[in-house]
Design a protein around this motif. Structure first.
Motif, PDB file in Angstrom:
ATOM      1  N   ILE A 179      28.977   9.977 -10.321  1.00 37.42           N
ATOM      2  CA  ILE A 179      29.842   8.875 -10.273  1.00 37.42           C
ATOM      3  C   ILE A 179      28.866   7.982 -11.068  1.00 37.42           C
ATOM      4  O   ILE A 179      27.767   7.499 -11.103  1.00 37.42           O
ATOM      5  N   THR A 180      29.625   7.619 -12.379  1.00 35.11           N
ATOM      6  CA  THR A 180      28.942   6.784 -13.284  1.00 35.11           C
ATOM      7  C   THR A 180      30.181   5.699 -13.775  1.00 35.11           C
ATOM      8  O   THR A 180      31.315   5.799 -13.546  1.00 35.11           O
TER       9      THR A 180
ATOM     10  N   THR B 153      26.260  -7.333  -8.901  1.00 32.04           N
ATOM     11  CA  THR B 153      26.868  -8.045  -9.680  1.00 32.04           C
ATOM     12  C   THR B 153      27.641  -7.048 -10.759  1.00 32.04           C
ATOM     13  O   THR B 153      28.896  -7.320 -11.224  1.00 32.04           O
ATOM     14  N   ALA B 154      26.717  -6.202 -11.288  1.00 31.61           N
ATOM     15  CA  ALA B 154      27.462  -5.202 -12.354  1.00 31.61           C
ATOM     16  C   ALA B 154      28.560  -4.424 -11.591  1.00 31.61           C
ATOM     17  O   ALA B 154      29.471  -4.160 -12.343  1.00 31.61           O
ATOM     18  N   TYR B 155      28.211  -4.082 -10.573  1.00 36.61           N
ATOM     19  CA  TYR B 155      29.532  -3.272  -9.824  1.00 36.61           C
ATOM     20  C   TYR B 155      30.464  -4.168  -9.783  1.00 36.61           C
ATOM     21  O   TYR B 155      31.771  -3.621  -9.935  1.00 36.61           O
ATOM     22  N   SER B 156      30.516  -5.221  -9.179  1.00 38.40           N
ATOM     23  CA  SER B 156      31.471  -6.102  -8.935  1.00 38.40           C
ATOM     24  C   SER B 156      32.544  -6.270 -10.299  1.00 38.40           C
ATOM     25  O   SER B 156      33.563  -6.776 -10.163  1.00 38.40           O
ATOM     26  N   LYS B 157      31.697  -6.376 -11.534  1.00 32.28           N
ATOM     27  CA  LYS B 157      32.542  -6.488 -12.787  1.00 32.28           C
ATOM     28  C   LYS B 157      32.884  -5.193 -13.361  1.00 32.28           C
ATOM     29  O   LYS B 157      33.559  -5.162 -14.271  1.00 32.28           O
ATOM     30  N   SER B 158      32.852  -4.007 -12.710  1.00 36.05           N
ATOM     31  CA  SER B 158      32.975  -2.726 -13.284  1.00 36.05           C
ATOM     32  C   SER B 158      34.290  -2.111 -12.776  1.00 36.05           C
ATOM     33  O   SER B 158      35.084  -3.045 -11.992  1.00 36.05           O
ATOM     34  N   HIS B 159      34.793  -1.300 -13.465  1.00 35.59           N
ATOM     35  CA  HIS B 159      36.166  -0.626 -13.215  1.00 35.59           C
ATOM     36  C   HIS B 159      36.046  -0.039 -11.822  1.00 35.59           C
ATOM     37  O   HIS B 159      37.047   0.587 -11.468  1.00 35.59           O
ATOM     38  N   LEU B 160      34.929   0.329 -11.143  1.00 34.84           N
ATOM     39  CA  LEU B 160      34.799   0.939 -10.021  1.00 34.84           C
ATOM     40  C   LEU B 160      35.376   0.193  -8.697  1.00 34.84           C
ATOM     41  O   LEU B 160      35.517   0.957  -7.596  1.00 34.84           O
ATOM     42  N   VAL B 161      35.551  -1.153  -8.963  1.00 39.75           N
ATOM     43  CA  VAL B 161      35.868  -2.101  -7.709  1.00 39.75           C
ATOM     44  C   VAL B 161      37.386  -1.750  -7.710  1.00 39.75           C
ATOM     45  O   VAL B 161      38.001  -1.869  -8.488  1.00 39.75           O
ATOM     46  N   GLU B 162      37.826  -1.611  -6.278  1.00 34.71           N
ATOM     47  CA  GLU B 162      39.191  -1.681  -5.945  1.00 34.71           C
ATOM     48  C   GLU B 162      39.776  -3.149  -6.086  1.00 34.71           C
ATOM     49  O   GLU B 162      39.101  -3.966  -5.513  1.00 34.71           O
ATOM     50  N   ASP B 163      40.932  -3.228  -6.867  1.00 31.31           N
ATOM     51  CA  ASP B 163      41.378  -4.546  -7.097  1.00 31.31           C
ATOM     52  C   ASP B 163      42.499  -4.908  -6.129  1.00 31.31           C
ATOM     53  O   ASP B 163      43.540  -4.258  -6.022  1.00 31.31           O
ATOM     54  N   ASN B 164      42.219  -5.808  -5.336  1.00 37.10           N
ATOM     55  CA  ASN B 164      43.203  -6.171  -4.226  1.00 37.10           C
ATOM     56  C   ASN B 164      43.917  -5.042  -3.373  1.00 37.10           C
ATOM     57  O   ASN B 164      45.070  -4.985  -3.336  1.00 37.10           O
ATOM     58  N   TRP B 165      43.162  -4.100  -2.929  1.00 37.72           N
ATOM     59  CA  TRP B 165      43.534  -3.036  -2.417  1.00 37.72           C
ATOM     60  C   TRP B 165      44.638  -3.541  -1.258  1.00 37.72           C
ATOM     61  O   TRP B 165      45.709  -2.739  -1.184  1.00 37.72           O
TER      62      TRP B 165
ATOM     63  N   PHE C  31      31.004  -3.783  -0.817  1.00 34.09           N
ATOM     64  CA  PHE C  31      29.664  -3.634  -1.093  1.00 34.09           C
ATOM     65  C   PHE C  31      29.385  -2.337  -0.043  1.00 34.09           C
ATOM     66  O   PHE C  31      28.510  -1.461  -0.201  1.00 34.09           O
ATOM     67  N   LYS C  32      30.108  -2.120   1.065  1.00 37.73           N
ATOM     68  CA  LYS C  32      29.913  -0.840   1.782  1.00 37.73           C
ATOM     69  C   LYS C  32      30.336   0.258   0.891  1.00 37.73           C
ATOM     70  O   LYS C  32      29.752   1.289   0.882  1.00 37.73           O
ATOM     71  N   ARG C  33      31.429   0.364   0.031  1.00 39.15           N
ATOM     72  CA  ARG C  33      31.730   1.318  -0.799  1.00 39.15           C
ATOM     73  C   ARG C  33      30.591   1.479  -1.898  1.00 39.15           C
ATOM     74  O   ARG C  33      30.453   2.602  -2.300  1.00 39.15           O
ATOM     75  N   PHE C  34      30.203   0.357  -2.491  1.00 34.13           N
ATOM     76  CA  PHE C  34      29.125   0.507  -3.264  1.00 34.13           C
ATOM     77  C   PHE C  34      27.738   1.368  -2.972  1.00 34.13           C
ATOM     78  O   PHE C  34      27.441   2.331  -3.537  1.00 34.13           O
ATOM     79  N   ARG C  35      27.489   0.716  -1.625  1.00 33.66           N
ATOM     80  CA  ARG C  35      26.439   1.768  -1.271  1.00 33.66           C
ATOM     81  C   ARG C  35      26.631   3.076  -0.838  1.00 33.66           C
ATOM     82  O   ARG C  35      25.672   3.984  -1.037  1.00 33.66           O
ATOM     83  N   HIS C  36      27.852   3.366  -0.214  1.00 33.89           N
ATOM     84  CA  HIS C  36      28.042   4.591  -0.206  1.00 33.89           C
ATOM     85  C   HIS C  36      28.373   5.543  -1.213  1.00 33.89           C
ATOM     86  O   HIS C  36      27.805   6.658  -1.560  1.00 33.89           O
ATOM     87  N   ARG C  37      28.716   4.957  -2.411  1.00 32.18           N
ATOM     88  CA  ARG C  37      29.011   5.663  -3.690  1.00 32.18           C
ATOM     89  C   ARG C  37      27.177   6.122  -4.111  1.00 32.18           C
ATOM     90  O   ARG C  37      27.120   6.895  -4.674  1.00 32.18           O
TER      91      ARG C  37
ATOM     92  N   GLY D 111      24.567   2.938 -17.371  1.00 28.36           N
ATOM     93  CA  GLY D 111      25.769   3.061 -16.711  1.00 28.36           C
ATOM     94  C   GLY D 111      25.623   3.735 -15.510  1.00 28.36           C
ATOM     95  O   GLY D 111      26.726   4.156 -14.914  1.00 28.36           O
ATOM     96  N   ASP D 112      24.790   4.317 -14.944  1.00 26.76           N
ATOM     97  CA  ASP D 112      24.638   5.107 -13.641  1.00 26.76           C
ATOM     98  C   ASP D 112      24.698   4.153 -12.413  1.00 26.76           C
ATOM     99  O   ASP D 112      24.061   3.050 -12.536  1.00 26.76           O
ATOM    100  N   ILE D 113      25.326   4.470 -11.534  1.00 26.09           N
ATOM    101  CA  ILE D 113      25.572   3.653 -10.254  1.00 26.09           C
ATOM    102  C   ILE D 113      24.318   3.325  -9.676  1.00 26.09           C
ATOM    103  O   ILE D 113      23.944   2.335  -9.088  1.00 26.09           O
ATOM    104  N   LEU D 114      23.349   4.165  -9.756  1.00 27.09           N
ATOM    105  CA  LEU D 114      22.085   4.121  -9.221  1.00 27.09           C
ATOM    106  C   LEU D 114      21.111   2.752  -9.861  1.00 27.09           C
ATOM    107  O   LEU D 114      20.362   2.159  -8.985  1.00 27.09           O
TER     108      LEU D 114
END
Length: 154
Positions: free
Chosen positions: A85-86, A103-115, A66-72, A95-98
């Protein structure tokens, strides 16, 4: 001041190679090293005589994302919504991050997977698209044995 310093950048693989060439661990020149490259440090610098112990400060993975999402989103706003960043696969609008919800962000390819698990086990997404429960247990066991863990509470 009577202090000795070692000038090597362990934040890069090249720096770790240099430290290995200098035999940093066995030389006794350093008691503590800092690096995001856990596996390279373990492979190149440590051995049976010179063991390492990790000091890890962790934040909950959801809070981190969520911190990464807000930063992006902030970075996108700073760039005046120029589409830097789209996510074309977003379920919301263009598809704009704004315009994305958490929920949409968490299901997108932008989320890091088990970093954390991927970093600890050296299993990048490109080579290992799916992690298993065995991977999770192996990472947890490595942390249990080798790490002193601090939890960061927001």
């Amino acid at each position: 001041l009577g202090r000795t310093y070692v000038n090597v950048d362990l934040s890069t693989v090249e720096g770790i190679e240099k430290a290995s060439d200098w035999e940093l661990a066995s030389s006794g020149m350093a008691d503590v090293v800092f690096s995001p490259h856990l596996n390279q440090i373990a492979e190149k610098l440590l051995d049976g005589q010179h063991k390492g112990r990790m000091f890890v400060l962790m934040i909950h993975p959801c809070v981190r994302e969520f911190k990464r999402f807000r930063h992006r989103r902030k970075m996108e706003l700073l760039h005046h919504g120029k589409g830097l960043i789209t996510n074309e696969n977003s379920e919301e609008g263009n598809g704009d991050i704004l315009s994305m919800s958490y929920t949409a962000y968490s299901k997108s390819h932008l989320v890091e997977d088990n970093w954390m698990t991927r970093t600890i086990l050296d299993k990048p997404r490109e080579s290992y698209p799916e992690l298993t429960s065995e991977d999770m247990h192996a990472a947890k066991e490595l942390l249990r044995i080798k790490a002193i863990i601090g939890l960061y509470d927001v």
